[in-house]
Design a protein around this motif. Structure first.
Motif, PDB file in Angstrom:
ATOM      1  N   ASP A 232       0.910  -1.291   0.173  1.00  0.00           N
ATOM      2  CA  ASP A 232      -0.021  -0.024   0.073  1.00  0.00           C
ATOM      3  C   ASP A 232       0.910   1.219   0.010  1.00  0.00           C
ATOM      4  O   ASP A 232       1.766   1.526   0.806  1.00  0.00           O
ATOM      5  CB  ASP A 232      -0.797  -0.092   1.205  1.00  0.00           C
ATOM      6  N   PHE A 233       0.698   2.155  -0.979  1.00  0.00           N
ATOM      7  CA  PHE A 233       1.388   3.374  -1.023  1.00  0.00           C
ATOM      8  C   PHE A 233       0.808   4.614  -0.740  1.00  0.00           C
ATOM      9  O   PHE A 233      -0.476   4.661  -0.952  1.00  0.00           O
ATOM     10  CB  PHE A 233       1.930   3.373  -2.659  1.00  0.00           C
ATOM     11  N   GLY A 234       1.151   5.372  -0.196  1.00  0.00           N
ATOM     12  CA  GLY A 234       0.794   6.597   0.487  1.00  0.00           C
ATOM     13  C   GLY A 234       0.595   7.765  -0.768  1.00  0.00           C
ATOM     14  O   GLY A 234       1.491   7.604  -1.599  1.00  0.00           O
ATOM     15  N   GLU A 235       0.086   8.741  -0.418  1.00  0.00           N
ATOM     16  CA  GLU A 235      -0.019   9.855  -1.401  1.00  0.00           C
ATOM     17  C   GLU A 235       1.179  10.490  -1.752  1.00  0.00           C
ATOM     18  O   GLU A 235       1.514  10.652  -2.779  1.00  0.00           O
ATOM     19  CB  GLU A 235      -0.812  11.024  -0.631  1.00  0.00           C
ATOM     20  N   ALA A 236       2.088  10.680  -0.706  1.00  0.00           N
ATOM     21  CA  ALA A 236       3.467  11.396  -0.981  1.00  0.00           C
ATOM     22  C   ALA A 236       4.261  10.230  -1.859  1.00  0.00           C
ATOM     23  O   ALA A 236       5.118  10.772  -2.757  1.00  0.00           O
ATOM     24  CB  ALA A 236       4.020  11.444   0.372  1.00  0.00           C
ATOM     25  N   GLU A 237       4.136   9.168  -1.617  1.00  0.00           N
ATOM     26  CA  GLU A 237       4.926   8.090  -2.326  1.00  0.00           C
ATOM     27  C   GLU A 237       4.561   7.891  -3.754  1.00  0.00           C
ATOM     28  O   GLU A 237       5.007   7.910  -4.708  1.00  0.00           O
ATOM     29  CB  GLU A 237       4.803   6.654  -1.682  1.00  0.00           C
ATOM     30  N   LEU A 238       3.257   8.106  -3.802  1.00  0.00           N
ATOM     31  CA  LEU A 238       2.572   8.197  -5.317  1.00  0.00           C
ATOM     32  C   LEU A 238       2.777   9.422  -6.330  1.00  0.00           C
ATOM     33  O   LEU A 238       2.714   9.286  -7.441  1.00  0.00           O
ATOM     34  CB  LEU A 238       1.356   7.684  -5.428  1.00  0.00           C
ATOM     35  N   LEU A 261      13.438  -5.544 -14.412  1.00  0.00           N
ATOM     36  CA  LEU A 261      12.410  -5.277 -13.369  1.00  0.00           C
ATOM     37  C   LEU A 261      13.019  -5.128 -12.105  1.00  0.00           C
ATOM     38  O   LEU A 261      12.488  -4.339 -11.192  1.00  0.00           O
ATOM     39  CB  LEU A 261      11.256  -6.415 -13.612  1.00  0.00           C
ATOM     40  N   LYS A 262      14.100  -5.766 -11.826  1.00  0.00           N
ATOM     41  CA  LYS A 262      14.790  -5.743 -10.544  1.00  0.00           C
ATOM     42  C   LYS A 262      15.510  -4.257 -10.350  1.00  0.00           C
ATOM     43  O   LYS A 262      15.374  -3.536  -9.495  1.00  0.00           O
ATOM     44  CB  LYS A 262      15.994  -6.877 -10.445  1.00  0.00           C
ATOM     45  N   ALA A 263      15.822  -3.670 -11.719  1.00  0.00           N
ATOM     46  CA  ALA A 263      16.499  -2.580 -11.583  1.00  0.00           C
ATOM     47  C   ALA A 263      15.436  -1.404 -11.130  1.00  0.00           C
ATOM     48  O   ALA A 263      15.802  -0.442 -10.690  1.00  0.00           O
ATOM     49  CB  ALA A 263      17.292  -2.142 -12.827  1.00  0.00           C
ATOM     50  N   VAL A 264      14.282  -1.680 -12.055  1.00  0.00           N
ATOM     51  CA  VAL A 264      13.002  -0.536 -11.739  1.00  0.00           C
ATOM     52  C   VAL A 264      12.547  -0.578 -10.300  1.00  0.00           C
ATOM     53  O   VAL A 264      12.465   0.237  -9.899  1.00  0.00           O
ATOM     54  CB  VAL A 264      12.106  -0.916 -12.901  1.00  0.00           C
ATOM     55  N   HIS A 265      12.752  -1.832  -9.897  1.00  0.00           N
ATOM     56  CA  HIS A 265      11.957  -1.898  -8.448  1.00  0.00           C
ATOM     57  C   HIS A 265      13.018  -1.255  -7.414  1.00  0.00           C
ATOM     58  O   HIS A 265      12.479  -0.804  -6.699  1.00  0.00           O
ATOM     59  CB  HIS A 265      12.030  -3.546  -8.236  1.00  0.00           C
ATOM     60  N   ALA A 266      14.360  -1.457  -7.902  1.00  0.00           N
ATOM     61  CA  ALA A 266      15.331  -0.918  -6.729  1.00  0.00           C
ATOM     62  C   ALA A 266      15.275   0.666  -6.902  1.00  0.00           C
ATOM     63  O   ALA A 266      15.290   1.255  -5.925  1.00  0.00           O
ATOM     64  CB  ALA A 266      16.680  -1.482  -7.323  1.00  0.00           C
ATOM     65  N   ALA A 267      15.179   1.259  -8.220  1.00  0.00           N
ATOM     66  CA  ALA A 267      15.122   2.540  -8.537  1.00  0.00           C
ATOM     67  C   ALA A 267      13.666   3.178  -7.848  1.00  0.00           C
ATOM     68  O   ALA A 267      14.039   4.314  -6.990  1.00  0.00           O
ATOM     69  CB  ALA A 267      15.056   2.937  -9.817  1.00  0.00           C
ATOM     70  N   ILE A 268      12.642   2.695  -7.901  1.00  0.00           N
ATOM     71  CA  ILE A 268      11.528   3.055  -7.454  1.00  0.00           C
ATOM     72  C   ILE A 268      11.639   3.261  -5.794  1.00  0.00           C
ATOM     73  O   ILE A 268      11.171   4.096  -5.092  1.00  0.00           O
ATOM     74  CB  ILE A 268      10.193   2.326  -7.899  1.00  0.00           C
ATOM     75  N   CYS A 269      12.057   2.158  -5.309  1.00  0.00           N
ATOM     76  CA  CYS A 269      12.135   1.974  -3.772  1.00  0.00           C
ATOM     77  C   CYS A 269      13.007   3.113  -3.279  1.00  0.00           C
ATOM     78  O   CYS A 269      12.826   3.523  -2.243  1.00  0.00           O
ATOM     79  CB  CYS A 269      12.733   0.366  -3.466  1.00  0.00           C
ATOM     80  N   ILE A 272      11.225   6.326  -3.195  1.00  0.00           N
ATOM     81  CA  ILE A 272      10.420   6.695  -2.349  1.00  0.00           C
ATOM     82  C   ILE A 272      10.632   6.409  -0.932  1.00  0.00           C
ATOM     83  O   ILE A 272       9.650   6.342   0.016  1.00  0.00           O
ATOM     84  CB  ILE A 272       8.945   5.737  -2.645  1.00  0.00           C
ATOM     85  N   GLY A 273      11.878   5.895  -0.624  1.00  0.00           N
ATOM     86  CA  GLY A 273      12.444   5.454   0.583  1.00  0.00           C
ATOM     87  C   GLY A 273      11.999   4.164   1.223  1.00  0.00           C
ATOM     88  O   GLY A 273      12.014   4.101   2.367  1.00  0.00           O
ATOM     89  N   TRP A 274      11.890   3.156   0.383  1.00  0.00           N
ATOM     90  CA  TRP A 274      11.657   1.873   0.670  1.00  0.00           C
ATOM     91  C   TRP A 274      12.719   0.939   0.766  1.00  0.00           C
ATOM     92  O   TRP A 274      13.766   1.343  -0.140  1.00  0.00           O
ATOM     93  CB  TRP A 274      10.487   1.228  -0.071  1.00  0.00           C
TER      94      TRP A 274
END
Length: 311
Positions: A232-238, A261-269, A272-274
Motif C-alpha cells: 500500500d503506497f501513500g499519497e506522498a509516495e505515489l 524489473l529488478k532495476a526498476v524495482h530498486a530505483a522506485i524503492c 520513495i524511501g523503501w
C-alpha cells in the motif's frame, strides 16, 4: 541428419535506451518512411490552415485585398501593409509554433507523427528540452525547406532565360546531402537529431490496458501471491511520478526481463524511501502501477494532471 533451425534475425530497429536513473528501456527506431509521411501530413495541415486563414482575412477585409490583388502599389497602402505584416506574423508563428508546442507536449509528437505512430525522444532518456526541440526544428529548415525554396527560385529564373550558373547544382547537392543523411547512420538520424541529441522512435499504440491494473493479486488488492506481502503506497509516495513514468512502467511490465524489473524495482524503492528487498519485484511493481494509475486518473477527474515527475 537433423538441421538446426535458422535463428530469427534480430529486429534491426530495436534499441535500448538508458535513462538517467540507469534503467534500460526498449525502444524501436521509427521507419524513415513514417518520418517522411508525418512531415508531409504536418506540412499539409499547416498549408491548409494558412489557406483558410488567408480566405478568412480576405473575407474580413472586404474589397480591400480584391482591389489590390496583393499589389503593394495598387491599393490602400497603409491598411494593406498591415494585412501583409499580420499574415507574415501568422505564417511565422504557425510554422514554428506548430512543431514546437506539440513536440514539447507530453506526447512529444506533432499531429502527423501521432497519426503514423511515432514520437520524438531524447537519446539519453531524459526529458525532451525546449532547446533540443528548437534546434532540431530550426535545422530542418536548413536541411530541407531552404534548399527547396532556393531550387524553386532558380528554376523560375532559368525558365525566364536568366543564367544561374552552377547555383542549381550546388542547391541540388545541398538538398540531396541532407535528404539522404538518415540513410548513412543506423539510427536514421538527420542532422537536426544529431545536433539536438534526439531520435524519433515508434510510439506504442497500446492504450493503458485494464488487464495490467488487475493482473495478479498484488495489482488487484496489493497482496503478493508469492510472499503474501501487501503493498500500500501513500499519497506522498505515489506523487513522485506522473503519466510518463506510468507509461514507462507499463512497458516494463509488458516487455522487460526479470533483471530489468529488478532495476526498476530498486530505483522506485530508492525514490520513495523503501527497503527494496528481493524476490517479489513483479508483485511490488504491479501494485505500484495499479495504485499510481488509480491516483493519476482520480486527479484528472478533478482537473489535476501530472504529466511527469517534474510537473
Amino acid at each position: 541428419m537433423s538441421r538446426k533451425p535458422a535463428a530469427l534475425p534480430a529486429d534491426r530497429r530495436a534499441r535500448t535506451m538508458i535513462t538517467p536513473e540507469g534503467l534500460a528501456l526498449p525502444v524501436t527506431i521509427a521507419p524513415r518512411a513514417s518520418r517522411a509521411g508525418a512531415l508531409i501530413i504536418d506540412v499539409m495541415i499547416i498549408v491548409f490552415g494558412l489557406i483558410v486563414f488567408q480566405m478568412v482575412m480576405r473575407w474580413i477585409a472586404g474589397g480591400l485585398m480584391d482591389s489590390t490583388g496583393f499589389d503593394l502599389e495598387g491599393g490602400e497602402t497603409g491598411a494593406f501593409e498591415f494585412l501583409i505584416i499580420l499574415f507574415a506574423l501568422v505564417v511565422f508563428v504557425t510554422w514554428y509554433g506548430y512543431f514546437l508546442v506539440q513536440e514539447l507536449g507530453p506526447r512529444g509528437a506533432t499531429l502527423g507523427k501521432r497519426i503514423v505512430g511515432i514520437r520524438v525522444a531524447a537519446r539519453g532518456g531524459a526529458r525532451l528540452t525546449p532547446e533540443a526541440v528548437i534546434a532540431r526544428n530550426l535545422l530542418r529548415d536548413i536541411e530541407i525547406f531552404y534548399p527547396l525554396i532556393t531550387l524553386a527560385v532558380l528554376l523560375v529564373l532559368a525558365n525566364t532565360g536568366q543564367d544561374i550558373g552552377i547555383l542549381g547544382w550546388v542547391a541540388a547537392g545541398w538538398f540531396a546531402l541532407f535528404l539522404l543523411f538518415p540513410f548513412f547512420n543506423r539510427d536514421s538520424l538527420r542532422a537536426g537529431d544529431i545536433v539536438a541529441g534526439t531520435w524519433v522512435v515508434d510510439r506504442p499504440r497500446t492504450k493503458l490496458a485494464q488487464v495490467l491494473s488487475t493482473q495478479g493479486a498484488a495489482a488487484a488488492n496489493g497482496a503478493s501471491e508469492v510472499t503474501g506481502a501487501r503493498y500500500d503506497f501513500g499519497e506522498a509516495e505515489l506523487s513522485v511520478y506522473g503519466e510518463k513514468e506510468l507509461q514507462t512502467l507499463e512497458r516494463m511490465l509488458r516487455d522487460a526481463q526479470p533483471d530489468a524489473l529488478k532495476a526498476v524495482h530498486a530505483a522506485i524503492c530508492r525514490k520513495i524511501g523503501w527497503d527494496p528487498g528481493a524476490g517479489d519485484e513483479r508483485a511490488f511493481l504491479e501494485a505500484f502501477y495499479a495504485q499510481l494509475r488509480a491516483k493519476l486518473e482520480g486527479d484528472m477527474r478533478f482537473g489535476k494532471r501530472k504529466a511527469d515527475k517534474h510537473s
